[in-house]
Design a protein around this motif. Structure first.
Motif, PDB file in Angstrom:
ATOM      1  N   ASP A 172      -4.296   8.100   0.135  1.00  0.00           N
ATOM      2  CA  ASP A 172      -3.838   9.436  -0.254  1.00  0.00           C
ATOM      3  C   ASP A 172      -3.881  10.379   0.952  1.00  0.00           C
ATOM      4  N   LEU A 173      -2.937  10.156   1.882  1.00  0.00           N
ATOM      5  CA  LEU A 173      -2.844  10.990   3.077  1.00  0.00           C
ATOM      6  C   LEU A 173      -2.597  12.445   2.712  1.00  0.00           C
ATOM      7  N   LEU A 197      -5.074  15.370   3.979  1.00  0.00           N
ATOM      8  CA  LEU A 197      -4.591  16.299   4.990  1.00  0.00           C
ATOM      9  C   LEU A 197      -4.557  17.740   4.468  1.00  0.00           C
ATOM     10  N   VAL A 198      -4.243  17.915   3.184  1.00  0.00           N
ATOM     11  CA  VAL A 198      -4.291  19.259   2.604  1.00  0.00           C
ATOM     12  C   VAL A 198      -5.708  19.834   2.736  1.00  0.00           C
ATOM     13  N   THR A 199      -6.710  19.018   2.415  1.00  0.00           N
ATOM     14  CA  THR A 199      -8.104  19.470   2.547  1.00  0.00           C
ATOM     15  C   THR A 199      -8.441  19.795   3.999  1.00  0.00           C
ATOM     16  N   TYR A 200      -8.013  18.925   4.911  1.00  0.00           N
ATOM     17  CA  TYR A 200      -8.289  19.095   6.341  1.00  0.00           C
ATOM     18  C   TYR A 200      -7.676  20.397   6.861  1.00  0.00           C
ATOM     19  N   GLY A 245      -8.123   5.437   3.869  1.00  0.00           N
ATOM     20  CA  GLY A 245      -7.634   5.181   2.519  1.00  0.00           C
ATOM     21  C   GLY A 245      -7.609   3.706   2.183  1.00  0.00           C
ATOM     22  N   MET A 246      -7.222   2.870   3.151  1.00  0.00           N
ATOM     23  CA  MET A 246      -7.221   1.426   2.897  1.00  0.00           C
ATOM     24  C   MET A 246      -8.642   0.883   2.791  1.00  0.00           C
ATOM     25  N   ALA A 247      -9.573   1.496   3.525  1.00  0.00           N
ATOM     26  CA  ALA A 247     -10.981   1.096   3.391  1.00  0.00           C
ATOM     27  C   ALA A 247     -11.504   1.458   2.015  1.00  0.00           C
ATOM     28  N   GLU A 248     -11.133   2.648   1.521  1.00  0.00           N
ATOM     29  CA  GLU A 248     -11.577   3.081   0.186  1.00  0.00           C
ATOM     30  C   GLU A 248     -11.007   2.191  -0.906  1.00  0.00           C
ATOM     31  N   ALA A 249      -9.844   1.606  -0.650  1.00  0.00           N
ATOM     32  CA  ALA A 249      -9.239   0.675  -1.604  1.00  0.00           C
ATOM     33  C   ALA A 249      -9.805  -0.732  -1.464  1.00  0.00           C
ATOM     34  N   ALA A 250     -10.791  -0.895  -0.573  1.00  0.00           N
ATOM     35  CA  ALA A 250     -11.475  -2.182  -0.360  1.00  0.00           C
ATOM     36  C   ALA A 250     -10.510  -3.286   0.045  1.00  0.00           C
ATOM     37  N   VAL A 286       0.862  -1.178   0.000  1.00  0.00           N
ATOM     38  CA  VAL A 286       0.000   0.000   0.000  1.00  0.00           C
ATOM     39  C   VAL A 286       0.900   1.230   0.000  1.00  0.00           C
ATOM     40  N   PHE A 287       0.699   2.125  -0.953  1.00  0.00           N
ATOM     41  CA  PHE A 287       1.416   3.396  -0.946  1.00  0.00           C
ATOM     42  C   PHE A 287       0.634   4.407  -0.116  1.00  0.00           C
TER      43      PHE A 287
END
Length: 527
Positions: free
Chosen positions: A464-465, A469-472, A514-519, A426-427
């Motif tokens: 995509d941390l 994080l940029v949005t946060y 992010g890992m959840a979004e990647a299923a 996972v990247f």
């Protein structure tokens, strides 16, 4: 009088018959007078034949004109179709068209970006099912082979080394036998190593019955680790050309279930090899079919082991029970999951994607990791330092890794190592600095983008941390006083790169999201 007239007519007819017979006799004997007359008759016949031939030539010219309008730069000498890099039937070129080295045909040659998984896509129409030979004209002026895989309609057909040629202007050909289906066919040539493809000049098909396509096609992209009862995302990746011609995407998941749409989700109830079929229909009703096999496995029963490679923003620090302690998101990740997930955080401060390998830390992970384990990789913070260096065995090495070249090359080693070991890689994109407050400043953005591109090219799941994080932080305005996200130094100043425990916890949640979004299967054990 009537009798005389009748006799006279008979005499006239006999005379005419005699003269006709004499003419034929003279022709048979080569008589020049009558021969001249007959030659005139033959010449007239020949002229008529010539006119017919001219008409046939005109028809051929019309056919050629039709073929020319189909693809202005495709050529088909003696029935063979040649595709150039600028043709409308070259759907995707993940690189540039160059003309720096001589000896190429057409407008130039394709120089793809140097990364595994990148290459070219073509689209052709076959008048009937056939096996044909395909000649790939290439040059490889490097000292190493540039191996690649060739696929037809999603099925890998051939692997070739594309061995070095004498120079970049020395063009040679690789011959590949391919099976084409009746109708549209999607062809891909993809690099299998980080050094990318050789320079590709042209493709030439042997034989007739193959025409340029319109690129109204796609390839299948699967997001997530495929396990039963887990949502898996399927995406039809369209190309630079032809995407605007597509009218519909229809899926068959290989288990009796179908769906429509460019991006769809599906859960499998049983394990086994599933043949995914994607049918793309263009605006004129033409269809292209691509397929991919997918192995569905049982969901992990646990425990899941997670290894982490990274820098100081990921590392584990001493906890003194103060909320202002320095912390990395890897240190906080275990709290996101149940006891079925164990985290082995190998991240070390001051490391880049290269230095982590140079010092043997990745090899140490390979020694301990096993198939089915996870490896989370985040670099990009130190890789952007343009003047800093480190020393190994007396050699001074720069930290800086250019995002689109060196950085990708070193990250590819993590991809290749995980793939051969059956590890779930996972990247994780690097976090921004505190300049992101209010303004959305993104000092690590170039390296984050390089990770996104490399993950997409190699189908590596991405958390995509950086983007999250940029949005946060952009939405926090003004910056908090006192600072409660980034690290506060002992003198009260703010370290805009590292984090307090609160910041690390927020980031660990974003990585898990992010890992959840990647299923990925690990999400089954999320708290």
């Amino acid at each position: 009088m009537q009798l005389k007239k009748h006799l006279s007519m008979q005499h006239s007819a006999v005379f005419s018959f005699a003269m006709l017979l004499l003419s034929f006799l003279l022709v048979g004997c080569g008589g020049s007078g009558t021969s001249s007359g007959m030659t005139g008759s033959n010449s007239s016949s020949s002229s008529s034949s010539s006119s017919s031939s001219s008409s046939s030539s005109s028809s051929s010219s019309s056919s050629s004109s039709s073929s020319s309008s189909s693809s202005s730069s495709s050529s088909s000498g003696a029935g063979a179709l040649t595709l150039q890099e600028t043709d409308a039937s070259t759907c995707l070129l993940q690189g540039v068209v160059e003309a720096d080295h001589t000896g190429f045909s057409g407008a130039g040659y394709a120089n793809t970006a140097n990364a595994a998984g990148l290459g070219l896509v073509w689209h052709v129409y076959a008048e009937q099912p056939m096996r044909t030979e395909l000649s790939v004209r290439y040059a490889n002026g490097s000292t190493e082979a540039r191996p690649a895989v060739f696929a037809v309609n999603g099925k890998n057909t051939a692997n070739d080394e594309f061995v070095p040629t004498a120079a970049w202007n020395d063009w040679q050909s690789v011959i590949i036998a391919v099976d084409l289906v009746y109708g549209n066919n999607t062809l891909t040539l993809s690099a299998t190593q980080a050094n990318g493809l050789a320079n590709i000049d042209a493709l030439t098909f042997s034989g007739a019955g193959i025409e340029p396509g319109n690129c109204a096609t796609a390839r299948i992209a699967v997001a997530g680790q495929p396990t039963i009862n887990t949502p898996i995302e399927f995406n039809a990746e369209t190309f630079t050309r032809g995407a605007d011609l597509i009218n519909a995407f229809d899926w068959n998941f290989g288990d009796g279930v179908a769906a429509s749409g460019k991006t769809v989700s599906h859960r499998y109830a049983t394990t086994g090899i599933k043949l995914i079929t994607l049918t793309i229909t263009d605006r004129d009703g033409g269809q292209s079919v691509v397929q991919e096999s997918l192995e569905i496995k049982n969901a992990a029963a646990g425990p899941i082991r997670v290894f982490i490679a990274g820098d100081s923003t990921v590392s584990t620090y001493t906890d003194t029970a103060s909320p202002n302690d320095q912390a990395g998101w890897g240190q906080m990740l275990p709290a996101q999951y149940s006891s079925q997930v164990t985290v082995d955080n190998r991240a070390i401060g001051g490391r880049s994607a290269r230095r982590f390998i140079d010092e043997g830390h990745l090899d140490a992970i390979w020694n301990d990791i096993r198939a089915g384990d996870y490896l989370l990789v985040q670099f990009g913070t130190n890789d952007g330092h343009r003047t800093a260096t480190y020393t190994i065995n007396g050699q001074t090495i720069p930290y800086y890794l250019e995002p689109q070249t060196d950085f990708k090359t070193w990250l590819q080693k993590y991809i290749d190592g995980a793939k051969v070991r059956g590890v779930q890689l996972v990247f994780v994109t690097p976090p921004p600095r505190n300049s992101a407050y209010c303004t959305g400043g993104n000092g690590t953005g170039a390296h984050a983008q390089a990770m996104r591109e490399l993950a997409t090219a190699n189908r590596v799941p991405l958390a995509d941390l950086n983007a999250k994080l940029v949005t946060y932080l952009t939405n926090i305005c003004p910056a908090p006083v006192p600072e409660n996200f980034f690290l506060r130094r002992a003198d009260g100043t703010v370290d805009g790169t590292h984090f307090q425990e609160h910041g690390a916890r927020v980031m660990s949640s974003m990585v898990a999201d992010g890992m959840a979004e990647a299923a990925l299967t690990i999400d089954q054990f999320r708290r």
